[in-house]
Design a protein around this motif. Structure first.
Motif, PDB file in Angstrom:
ATOM      1  N   GLY A   1     -27.847  31.310  26.593  1.00 53.22           N
ATOM      2  CA  GLY A   1     -27.620  30.857  25.225  1.00 53.22           C
ATOM      3  C   GLY A   1     -27.235  29.391  25.166  1.00 53.22           C
ATOM      4  N   ILE A   2     -27.717  28.687  24.141  1.00 56.93           N
ATOM      5  CA  ILE A   2     -27.414  27.268  23.961  1.00 56.93           C
ATOM      6  C   ILE A   2     -27.047  27.037  22.500  1.00 56.93           C
ATOM      7  N   LEU A   3     -25.876  26.447  22.285  1.00 53.40           N
ATOM      8  CA  LEU A   3     -25.366  26.257  20.932  1.00 53.40           C
ATOM      9  C   LEU A   3     -24.725  24.881  20.812  1.00 53.40           C
ATOM     10  N   SER A   4     -25.065  24.156  19.755  1.00 56.91           N
ATOM     11  CA  SER A   4     -24.425  22.877  19.477  1.00 56.91           C
ATOM     12  C   SER A   4     -23.083  23.121  18.783  1.00 56.91           C
ATOM     13  N   SER A   5     -22.115  22.249  19.043  1.00 57.90           N
ATOM     14  CA  SER A   5     -20.808  22.380  18.373  1.00 57.90           C
ATOM     15  C   SER A   5     -20.944  22.154  16.868  1.00 57.90           C
TER      16      SER A   5
ATOM     17  N   SER B   1     -30.557  22.752  18.543  1.00 52.18           N
ATOM     18  CA  SER B   1     -31.003  22.570  19.924  1.00 52.18           C
ATOM     19  C   SER B   1     -32.513  22.714  20.026  1.00 52.18           C
ATOM     20  N   LEU B   2     -33.049  23.680  19.304  1.00 54.29           N
ATOM     21  CA  LEU B   2     -34.487  23.904  19.310  1.00 54.29           C
ATOM     22  C   LEU B   2     -35.227  22.687  18.772  1.00 54.29           C
TER      23      LEU B   2
ATOM     24  N   GLY C   1     -39.030  19.083  18.529  1.00 53.73           N
ATOM     25  CA  GLY C   1     -39.402  18.217  17.426  1.00 53.73           C
ATOM     26  C   GLY C   1     -39.398  19.008  16.141  1.00 53.73           C
ATOM     27  N   ASN C   2     -40.518  19.096  15.495  1.00 55.51           N
ATOM     28  CA  ASN C   2     -40.649  19.851  14.243  1.00 55.51           C
ATOM     29  C   ASN C   2     -40.659  21.336  14.554  1.00 55.51           C
TER      30      ASN C   2
ATOM     31  N   TRP D   1     -36.543  31.890  22.406  1.00 56.73           N
ATOM     32  CA  TRP D   1     -36.396  30.507  21.983  1.00 56.73           C
ATOM     33  C   TRP D   1     -37.564  30.026  21.119  1.00 56.73           C
ATOM     34  N   MET D   2     -38.406  30.994  20.711  1.00 55.05           N
ATOM     35  CA  MET D   2     -39.527  30.724  19.785  1.00 55.05           C
ATOM     36  C   MET D   2     -40.538  29.729  20.333  1.00 55.05           C
ATOM     37  N   ILE D   3     -40.654  29.650  21.670  1.00 53.51           N
ATOM     38  CA  ILE D   3     -41.706  28.856  22.301  1.00 53.51           C
ATOM     39  C   ILE D   3     -42.987  29.669  22.340  1.00 53.51           C
ATOM     40  N   LEU D   4     -42.821  30.988  22.454  1.00 60.73           N
ATOM     41  CA  LEU D   4     -43.942  31.916  22.561  1.00 60.73           C
ATOM     42  C   LEU D   4     -43.806  32.963  21.471  1.00 60.73           C
TER      43      LEU D   4
END
Length: 209
Positions: A103-107, A131-132, A137-138, A205-208
């Motif tokens: 998991g990756i989350l910005s503060s 992060s995404l 990018g878009n 992560w919605m890449i695929l």
């Protein structure tokens, strides 16, 4: 199956105390006594050996150093882990992705923490919208080449449909060795150890699609 793991917050750098307080209050609200706060400034001497699989580790960072990378990789080997990073820093999200973190989350996106914990407790993968956007990018566009090349995406898509290296080689008109090279690059870029993990991360992560 969802598991309500105990949560350990490990603070590896000086961080925004207001964001940290907001996060701990959210965790208290969701998990109550299942929260464990372990505040540790600096990665030197950090002992993760007592933190077994029933813990969910949250590493809070404001910079990405070689020492922190080693800590993240070590934690991810035995526990589900996520990183909360200082959203106002110039830290590279792509470097975090490659450490096997789930998991990756910005503060700046602490409001997404409850959803992140729910997904991680169900053994899924999570990346916040901010992060995404920083790596794609878009978010609604096609700039996925910022993580994977177009050819790597083609290979990953075929892997996700169960094709073998030989079948992918024939379909894309590339050699078997080239297919293996693309696959190894996919694993490295996504911080994945095998095909299933790469596909699950890419979907989470919605890449695929």
């Amino acid at each position: 199956m969802s598991t309500n793991r105990k949560i350990v917050i490990i603070v590896l750098n000086d961080v925004n105390d207001e964001a940290l307080l907001e996060a701990t209050l959210l965790i208290d609200l969701i998990h109550g006594s299942n929260r464990v706060l372990m505040k540790k400034i600096g990665s030197n001497g950090l002992n993760l050996t007592d933190l077994r699989e029933e813990f969910l580790l949250i590493f809070w960072i404001s910079e990405f150093t070689h020492e922190i990378e080693l800590v993240l990789r070590k934690g991810a080997r035995s526990n589900p882990c996520m990183v909360i990073y200082d959203g106002n820093s110039r830290l590279s999200v792509r470097q975090i992705i490659q450490t096997n973190i789930r998991g990756i989350l910005s503060s700046n996106s602490i409001s997404e923490l409850p959803n992140a914990l729910k997904i991680l407790n169900s053994n899924g993968y999570f990346i916040c919208q901010e992060s995404l956007k920083s790596v794609l990018g878009n978010i609604s566009g096609t700039r996925t080449d910022k993580i994977l090349s177009r050819r790597e995406l083609e290979v990953l898509n075929l892997l996700s449909h169960g094709l073998t290296y030989l079948e992918i080689s024939a379909k894309l008109h590339i050699s078997y060795d080239t297919t293996k090279t693309h696959t190894n690059n996919i694993y490295r870029k996504l911080g994945a150890r095998n095909k299933a993990e790469a596909v699950n991360k890419a979907r989470g992560w919605m890449i695929l699609s």
